[in-house]
Scaffold this active site. Sequence first.
Site, short mmCIF file in Angstrom:
data_model
loop_
_atom_site.label_atom_id
_atom_site.label_comp_id
_atom_site.label_asym_id
_atom_site.label_seq_id
_atom_site.Cartn_x
_atom_site.Cartn_y
_atom_site.Cartn_z
N SER A 180 0.81 -1.22 0.00
CA SER A 180 0.00 0.00 0.00
C SER A 180 0.84 1.27 0.00
O SER A 180 0.42 2.32 0.50
CB SER A 180 -0.96 0.02 1.20
OG SER A 180 -1.84 -1.09 1.16
N ARG A 181 2.07 1.16 -0.55
CA ARG A 181 2.97 2.31 -0.69
C ARG A 181 3.45 2.87 0.64
O ARG A 181 3.97 3.98 0.70
CB ARG A 181 2.33 3.44 -1.51
CG ARG A 181 1.86 3.04 -2.92
CD ARG A 181 3.02 2.51 -3.76
NE ARG A 181 2.69 2.38 -5.17
CZ ARG A 181 2.23 1.26 -5.73
NH1 ARG A 181 2.01 0.18 -4.98
NH2 ARG A 181 1.97 1.21 -7.02
N LEU A 182 3.31 2.10 1.71
CA LEU A 182 3.80 2.55 3.01
C LEU A 182 5.25 2.03 3.16
O LEU A 182 5.56 1.20 4.00
CB LEU A 182 2.90 2.01 4.13
CG LEU A 182 2.94 2.79 5.45
CD1 LEU A 182 2.40 4.20 5.25
CD2 LEU A 182 2.12 2.06 6.52
#
Length: 217
Positions: free
Chosen positions: A195-197
């Site tokens: 999730s692009r974290l």
Amino acid sequence: MSQSDQGDFKALRREYVAQPLNRPDLAADPVQQFADWMQTATEYRPDDATSMTLATAGASGMPSARIVLLKHFGADGFAWYTDYRSHKGQQLAENPQAELMFYWYGLERQIRIQGRVEKLSPEQGRKYFNERPVGSRISAAISHQSSVIDSRESLEQAVIDLQQRHPDGDIPYPECWGGYRLIPTHFEFWQGRESRLHDRFSYTLVDEQWQIDRLSP
């Protein structure tokens, strides 16, 4: 597809599902951390692990980037070899600073390294030149890298002419060719996460000590 839709990749997605990168995982020395990741990368895909983007900028400030190959590294810096007359060589003469970037697809890892750049000694350049395959030595000797040429045929003829002058393959070392070393002052290690974290850590040289900080994705 309409003309207005051409080049639109907003719907293209991929997920990063690698293992996390946490502060306790990091070596205190960024060169050691780099060595650890490079070892993993060479085991995963040895044919492409040493490819790196080299970004430079001359006096005008316009950035320029290209892929080169890392040839050796250590506490004294990260080295590559090229024609000093090339576009990157001209920019480094005007502004001896650069950034290196490694990206290892599949491992979902990226490393950025910033620092000042200096030439390696002529002895180092000559030693590595003579270790290269004869074809690579010929290419380096006949090419004025980045200069305009009239045709592929003239380039190939220059190869033939040099081969005829040195049929034993003992190609003279061109003094315009050699190595550079980037002496790092800043590293960033990036690990892709779901999730692009993403996990990002920087190493910054402060009073001859490496300061480690976690960065927001």
